[in-house]
Design an enzyme around this catalytic site. Structure first.
Site, PDB file in Angstrom:
ATOM      1  N   CYS A 175      36.205   1.257  80.060  1.00  0.00           N
ATOM      2  CA  CYS A 175      36.185   2.369  81.020  1.00  0.00           C
ATOM      3  C   CYS A 175      37.103   2.152  82.219  1.00  0.00           C
ATOM      4  CB  CYS A 175      34.753   2.609  81.503  1.00  0.00           C
ATOM      5  SG  CYS A 175      33.571   2.802  80.147  1.00  0.00           S
ATOM      6  N   HIS A 226      35.446   6.673  87.513  1.00  0.00           N
ATOM      7  CA  HIS A 226      35.185   6.770  86.077  1.00  0.00           C
ATOM      8  C   HIS A 226      34.062   7.767  85.852  1.00  0.00           C
ATOM      9  CE1 HIS A 226      34.019   6.086  82.044  1.00  0.00           C
ATOM     10  NE2 HIS A 226      32.968   5.347  82.339  1.00  0.00           N
ATOM     11  N   ASN A 248      31.564  11.305  78.968  1.00  0.00           N
ATOM     12  CA  ASN A 248      32.175  10.002  79.227  1.00  0.00           C
ATOM     13  C   ASN A 248      33.253   9.757  78.181  1.00  0.00           C
ATOM     14  OD1 ASN A 248      32.849   7.300  79.426  1.00  0.00           O
ATOM     15  ND2 ASN A 248      30.751   6.590  79.737  1.00  0.00           N
TER      16      ASN A 248
END
Length: 317
Positions: free
Chosen positions: A113, A243, A273
């Site tokens: 990430c 993020h 995500n």
């Protein structure tokens, strides 16, 4: 030494949209449960014939077009991803082939990430040192391919996509106009078990509460230090692009950083995500919608897999 700046950005998402109502037909969940816990409404899902390098190439082509550059102008391609199926050729080489970049250095980075902000710092360092003149930096992930779609704790989170930035050399005096600030990066290796993509076939798993506690308690101080390295106070920021993991992480983290005047990217609501793609995807959308303008200071801050983190202040192209 040269300075460096982001010349342009671009993004791409697959056409298929998976809603919370769609997920309710797959696992024991519902729209209210998902939105109250992670804030996500929809996510884009790539098909079996859409590999990671294809997602990346679409975003890269858009960034090149926005910069007014030809593929032959690029001499370094960096792709941040943790969902590449094959080891070689790497995704960067495949992207270069897809869009016709003739002889660039090509490298993949797997920092999950936090991959894009690591790759952006790597490109910045290469340009400053004279190893590159123009670099293409891409975050691309196909999280749907490593997801257990019977596990409601993870399948509600993920989406697929890509985002890209063209990084080019500029005179040091111009860095304050559209530059890339010093990176602050690190990791917590002993907590690497908190976010995993392991096994054969690989499957995404995480310890959600551990990640939440770490992100909301430890990362605000680190993000503020990234601002300090750029010579800015958090209240000077025009935007914060974290993020896009979970809205319940993004909102308190942005508040604790102290960026009281900043637009806070909330692309997780419509994209889920997307791992390494999440920051450039959200950043590119802010630019496209003119929510930020050329020269605005923007904090990009990646965190998550490996419990790694990397952040820098950049100027909006």
């Amino acid at each position: 030494m040269n300075g460096s700046r982001i010349a342009a950005v671009g993004h791409y998402q697959p056409a298929k949209v998976l809603t919370n109502e769609d997920l309710a037909g797959l696992v024991d969940t519902n729209d209210e449960w998902i939105r109250s816990r992670v804030g996500i409404r929809t996510r884009h899902i790539a098909g079996p014939d859409e590999p990671v390098d294809e997602l990346a190439a679409h975003a890269a082509a858009k960034a090149l077009a926005a910069a007014g550059l030809a593929a032959s102008d690029i001499d370094l391609v960096l792709v941040a991803t943790s969902t590449a199926v094959d080891r070689s050729p790497n995704m960067a080489a495949r992207v270069a082939h897809r869009i016709g970049i003739p002889s660039a250095a090509t490298m993949d980075l797997n920092v999950v990430c936090a991959g894009f902000t690591h790759a952006l710092a790597t490109a910045d360092h290469a340009v400053r040192a004279g190893g590159s003149t123009r670099a293409l930096v891409i975050g691309a992930d196909k999280m749907s391919a490593v997801t257990d779609w019977t596990d409601r704790t993870t399948c509600v989170l993920v989406g697929d996509g890509a985002g890209a930035a063209v990084v080019e050399a500029c005179p040091p005096v111009e860095q304050g106009i559209a530059g890339i600030g010093p990176v602050l990066w690190g990791s917590v290796p002993e907590m690497g078990h908190a976010v995993r993509i392991e096994g054969t076939p690989s499957v995404f798993a995480q310890e959600g509460q551990s990640v939440y506690r770490w992100a909301t308690t430890q990362l605000p101080r680190i993000a503020r230090q990234a601002c300090e390295r750029a010579g800015l106070a958090p209240e000077d920021l025009a935007a914060v692009v974290l993020h896009q993991a979970n809205l319940r992480i993004i909102e308190p983290l942005a508040e604790k950083i102290g960026a009281v005047n900043a637009v806070v990217a909330r692309d997780v609501v419509e994209s889920g995500n997307t791992s390494a793609a999440s920051i450039p995807l959200a950043f590119s959308k802010l630019v496209e919608r003119a929510e930020i303008t050329t020269g605005d200071p923007v904090l990009l801050f990646g965190f998550g897999g490996n419990l790694s983190y990397a952040g820098q202040v950049v100027r909006c192209p």
